[in-house]
Design a protein around this motif. Structure first.
Motif, PDB file in Angstrom:
ATOM      1  N   GLY A  61      -2.314  21.337  12.107  1.00  0.00           N
ATOM      2  CA  GLY A  61      -1.179  21.279  11.069  1.00  0.00           C
ATOM      3  C   GLY A  61      -1.748  21.784   9.569  1.00  0.00           C
ATOM      4  N   THR A  62      -1.018  21.738   8.857  1.00  0.00           N
ATOM      5  CA  THR A  62      -1.493  22.142   7.306  1.00  0.00           C
ATOM      6  C   THR A  62      -1.346  20.915   6.666  1.00  0.00           C
ATOM      7  N   GLY A  63      -2.050  20.874   5.171  1.00  0.00           N
ATOM      8  CA  GLY A  63      -1.756  19.830   4.369  1.00  0.00           C
ATOM      9  C   GLY A  63      -0.539  19.237   4.253  1.00  0.00           C
ATOM     10  N   THR A  64       0.450  20.216   4.241  1.00  0.00           N
ATOM     11  CA  THR A  64       1.752  19.325   3.969  1.00  0.00           C
ATOM     12  C   THR A  64       2.188  18.555   5.123  1.00  0.00           C
ATOM     13  N   ALA A  66      -0.007  16.638   6.644  1.00  0.00           N
ATOM     14  CA  ALA A  66      -0.749  15.578   6.208  1.00  0.00           C
ATOM     15  C   ALA A  66      -0.188  14.578   5.213  1.00  0.00           C
ATOM     16  N   MET A  67       0.475  15.190   4.336  1.00  0.00           N
ATOM     17  CA  MET A  67       1.448  14.518   3.263  1.00  0.00           C
ATOM     18  C   MET A  67       2.436  13.720   4.065  1.00  0.00           C
ATOM     19  N   GLU A  68       3.016  14.251   5.008  1.00  0.00           N
ATOM     20  CA  GLU A  68       3.879  13.349   5.797  1.00  0.00           C
ATOM     21  C   GLU A  68       3.188  12.322   6.618  1.00  0.00           C
ATOM     22  N   TYR A  88       3.088  20.629  -9.392  1.00  0.00           N
ATOM     23  CA  TYR A  88       3.942  21.421  -8.214  1.00  0.00           C
ATOM     24  C   TYR A  88       3.687  20.514  -6.898  1.00  0.00           C
ATOM     25  N   PHE A  89       2.487  20.323  -6.547  1.00  0.00           N
ATOM     26  CA  PHE A  89       2.228  19.484  -5.218  1.00  0.00           C
ATOM     27  C   PHE A  89       2.300  18.007  -5.279  1.00  0.00           C
ATOM     28  N   GLY A  90       2.124  17.584  -6.441  1.00  0.00           N
ATOM     29  CA  GLY A  90       2.393  16.072  -6.569  1.00  0.00           C
ATOM     30  C   GLY A  90       4.096  15.949  -6.609  1.00  0.00           C
ATOM     31  N   ASP A  91       4.648  16.738  -6.991  1.00  0.00           N
ATOM     32  CA  ASP A  91       5.997  16.823  -6.924  1.00  0.00           C
ATOM     33  C   ASP A  91       6.714  17.068  -5.396  1.00  0.00           C
ATOM     34  N   ARG A  92       5.768  17.538  -4.558  1.00  0.00           N
ATOM     35  CA  ARG A  92       6.238  17.736  -3.282  1.00  0.00           C
ATOM     36  C   ARG A  92       6.489  16.342  -2.517  1.00  0.00           C
ATOM     37  N   PHE A  93       5.695  15.351  -2.985  1.00  0.00           N
ATOM     38  CA  PHE A  93       5.913  14.064  -2.450  1.00  0.00           C
ATOM     39  C   PHE A  93       7.200  13.563  -2.743  1.00  0.00           C
ATOM     40  N   HIS A 136      -5.474  14.914  -6.165  1.00  0.00           N
ATOM     41  CA  HIS A 136      -6.800  14.947  -7.072  1.00  0.00           C
ATOM     42  C   HIS A 136      -6.991  16.089  -7.835  1.00  0.00           C
ATOM     43  N   VAL A 137      -6.595  17.301  -7.138  1.00  0.00           N
ATOM     44  CA  VAL A 137      -6.540  18.297  -7.951  1.00  0.00           C
ATOM     45  C   VAL A 137      -5.044  19.137  -7.624  1.00  0.00           C
ATOM     46  N   ASP A 138      -4.267  19.190  -8.585  1.00  0.00           N
ATOM     47  CA  ASP A 138      -3.144  20.004  -8.440  1.00  0.00           C
ATOM     48  C   ASP A 138      -3.171  21.287  -8.478  1.00  0.00           C
ATOM     49  N   THR A 139      -2.834  22.099  -7.542  1.00  0.00           N
ATOM     50  CA  THR A 139      -3.244  23.734  -7.599  1.00  0.00           C
ATOM     51  C   THR A 139      -2.313  24.275  -8.594  1.00  0.00           C
ATOM     52  N   ALA A 140      -1.219  23.631  -8.952  1.00  0.00           N
ATOM     53  CA  ALA A 140      -0.416  24.223  -9.888  1.00  0.00           C
ATOM     54  C   ALA A 140      -0.767  24.388 -11.292  1.00  0.00           C
ATOM     55  N   VAL A 164      -4.297   9.681  -1.584  1.00  0.00           N
ATOM     56  CA  VAL A 164      -4.988  10.681  -2.438  1.00  0.00           C
ATOM     57  C   VAL A 164      -4.796  12.273  -1.813  1.00  0.00           C
ATOM     58  N   ASP A 165      -4.155  13.210  -2.620  1.00  0.00           N
ATOM     59  CA  ASP A 165      -4.121  14.685  -1.771  1.00  0.00           C
ATOM     60  C   ASP A 165      -5.394  15.083  -2.333  1.00  0.00           C
ATOM     61  N   GLY A 166      -6.055  15.446  -1.428  1.00  0.00           N
ATOM     62  CA  GLY A 166      -7.331  16.046  -1.539  1.00  0.00           C
ATOM     63  C   GLY A 166      -7.377  17.720  -1.258  1.00  0.00           C
ATOM     64  N   VAL A 167      -6.064  18.174  -1.033  1.00  0.00           N
ATOM     65  CA  VAL A 167      -6.167  19.375  -0.239  1.00  0.00           C
ATOM     66  C   VAL A 167      -6.782  20.404  -1.220  1.00  0.00           C
ATOM     67  N   ALA A 168      -6.719  20.498  -2.558  1.00  0.00           N
ATOM     68  CA  ALA A 168      -7.438  21.365  -3.366  1.00  0.00           C
ATOM     69  C   ALA A 168      -8.799  21.026  -4.055  1.00  0.00           C
ATOM     70  N   SER A 189      -8.014  22.675   6.301  1.00  0.00           N
ATOM     71  CA  SER A 189      -9.060  23.403   6.661  1.00  0.00           C
ATOM     72  C   SER A 189      -9.321  24.702   5.753  1.00  0.00           C
ATOM     73  N   GLN A 190      -8.292  25.099   5.077  1.00  0.00           N
ATOM     74  CA  GLN A 190      -8.377  26.660   4.586  1.00  0.00           C
ATOM     75  C   GLN A 190      -8.743  26.553   3.076  1.00  0.00           C
ATOM     76  N   LYS A 191      -8.949  25.202   2.426  1.00  0.00           N
ATOM     77  CA  LYS A 191      -9.455  25.127   1.011  1.00  0.00           C
ATOM     78  C   LYS A 191     -10.819  25.002   1.052  1.00  0.00           C
TER      79      LYS A 191
HETATM   80  C1  LIG Z   1      -2.440  23.745  -0.666  1.00  0.00           C
HETATM   81  C2  LIG Z   1      -2.121  22.458  -1.153  1.00  0.00           C
HETATM   82  C3  LIG Z   1      -1.104  21.624  -0.385  1.00  0.00           C
HETATM   83  C4  LIG Z   1      -0.389  21.947   0.884  1.00  0.00           C
HETATM   84  O1  LIG Z   1      -1.185  22.659   1.644  1.00  0.00           O
HETATM   85  P1  LIG Z   1      -0.700  23.387   3.093  1.00  0.00           P
HETATM   86  O2  LIG Z   1      -1.894  23.627   3.984  1.00  0.00           O
HETATM   87  O3  LIG Z   1      -0.276  24.570   2.349  1.00  0.00           O
HETATM   88  O4  LIG Z   1       0.532  22.805   3.671  1.00  0.00           O
HETATM   89  C5  LIG Z   1      -0.758  20.259  -0.602  1.00  0.00           C
HETATM   90  N1  LIG Z   1      -1.521  19.723  -1.689  1.00  0.00           N
HETATM   91  C6  LIG Z   1      -2.294  20.527  -2.644  1.00  0.00           C
HETATM   92  C7  LIG Z   1      -3.172  19.928  -3.660  1.00  0.00           C
HETATM   93  C8  LIG Z   1      -2.700  21.894  -2.086  1.00  0.00           C
HETATM   94  O5  LIG Z   1      -3.547  22.432  -3.190  1.00  0.00           O
END
Ligand SMILES: *Cc1c(COP(=O)(O)O)cnc(C)c1O
Length: 381
Positions: A61-64, A66-68, A88-93, A136-140, A164-168, A189-191
């Motif tokens: 699955g992707t980071g999103t 994991a948020m769920e 933007y990614f903080g707002d996704r929550f 932690h880091v907002d990509t936007a 903590v969203d550590g995706v980026a 995995s992709q970050k």
């Molecule tokens: C990329 C990203 C996401 C979303 O991850 P996806 O793998 O695209 O679903 C969530 N939070 C942050 C901070 C990101 O950089």
């Protein structure tokens, strides 16, 4: 010309040859004892790497997703959740929580700035929150939140799960699940792991696991901790098919991280990022994040007067590199440059060279090689 395009976006990041080879291996059954041992080792290694004495879940699955998973396992309909958003990614929550029927309070930072820890503390003291989310880091925005300091403050709120969203950020910015009092951390995995997209890793503290137990049956199925806990204990059991090749690819990434040293890797990210940011500022770009809160994994660069987004980014593409555009209020006004994972300073020198050539194509007055000089001087200081 090879037609190669460097992928310098904030994920997916470049994938090195040894990781690509793991993606191309012949498949094994998920119950094959060799794969079961590889998966078990990955689960343990990832838990040790991030100092998590609870449970680590590396899943398809992707980071999103994991948020769920984070929200699903720690809250129930009607609970209050505090969302601390730095972009933007903080707002996704917000939507994730609203769809679940949670009461959402949002603290939104001005883009480029952080919400001061004292303000978060005051908000948490105002009512009972089941969970709080922070990226932690907002990509936007390229803003890095002070998650260690926030974690210290969270000790005063034992009933609130600290997500903590550590995706980026994870394995680029330093993190320590137990040591920073984090209850749930996750990444993709992709970050900064530098692996192909398709897997997320979620670390849950003992406190988060206890919260899941208290909730009883939850509406969500795939992301339920209870479904996965027996599998994480014994990956030979089946619940849903593991991403076999991504498990191997992640294992290779962990091997690379251990070889470099986790702390050395974070220090490399810091040093290289500061050199890149100085070099890019010398070309007239403005780093959106305030100097004290700049991420080391990516830079969000506001264009100088007169530089057009579309023209500049297509010049970059023609010169051999893909970058990401600005989001939200900064769409068309900035570009986002990833510099995380398994890249090195040779890639960064090439990146600066491409940016200079693209600027020249757009008619900017740029002294060729100048930003590379700034970068090299910063790196050898
Ligand atoms: C990329 C990203 C996401 C979303 O991850 P996806 O793998 O695209 O679903 C969530 N939070 C942050 C901070 C990101 O950089």
């Amino acid at each position: 010309m090879s037609g190669r395009k460097m992928v310098m976006i904030p994920g997916p990041t470049p994938v090195v040859e040894s990781i690509r080879q793991e993606m191309g291996r012949e498949i094994q059954a998920f119950g094959d004892p060799r794969f079961v041992a590889d998966y078990k080792k990955l689960i343990n290694d990832l838990g040790e790497l991030l100092h998590c004495s609870g449970q680590t879940f590396p899943l398809a699955g992707t980071g999103t997703l994991a948020m769920e998973m984070a929200i699903s396992n720690t809250t129930k309909r009607g609970d209050n959740v505090l969302i601390v958003s730095h972009g933007y990614f903080g707002d996704r929550f917000i939507e994730i929580c609203q769809r679940k029927g949670l009461h959402v309070d949002v603290m939104q930072a001005e883009w480029g700035k952080i919400i001061p820890v004292a303000e978060i503390e005051a908000k948490l003291a105002s009512k009972k929150y089941a969970a709080m989310t922070v990226s932690h880091v907002d990509t936007a925005t390229g803003v890095c939140a002070p998650i260690e300091e926030i974690g210290k403050m969270m000790k005063k709120f034992p009933e609130t799960i600290y997500i903590v969203d550590g995706v980026a950020a994870t394995v680029g910015e330093y993190e320590d699940v137990d040591g920073m009092n984090i209850d749930i951390l996750f990444t993709g995995s992709q970050k900064a792991f530098g692996v192909c997209p398709g897997m997320f890793i979620l670390w849950a503290s003992k406190k988060a696991l206890r919260r899941r137990e208290e909730l009883g049956t939850i509406p969500e199925y795939y992301v339920d901790f209870q479904k996965w806990l027996p599998i994480m204990e014994d990956p030979g059991k089946y619940f849903a098919t593991p991403a076999v090749n991504l498990v191997w690819a992640m294992a290779e990434s962990v091997r690379i991280i251990k070889e470099e040293g986790y702390e050395n890797r974070c220090e490399r990210h810091r040093k290289n990022a500061r050199a890149m940011q100085a070099a890019l500022e010398s070309l007239g770009f403005r780093v959106l994040a305030e100097p004290e809160h700049r991420a080391v994994t990516l830079s969000n660069l506001v264009y100088p007067e007169g530089l057009a987004d579309g023209e500049f980014r297509s010049a970059l593409y023609d010169e051999g590199m893909t970058v990401a555009g600005g989001l939200g209020p900064y769409a068309g006004k900035m570009f986002r440059l990833g510099h995380m994972g398994n890249i090195d300073s040779n890639d960064e020198v090439a990146t600066l060279g491409i940016i200079e050539r693209a600027l020249a194509r757009c008619g900017a007055d740029v002294a060729m090689g100048s930003s590379i000089g700034v970068y090299m001087r910063e790196m050898t200081r």
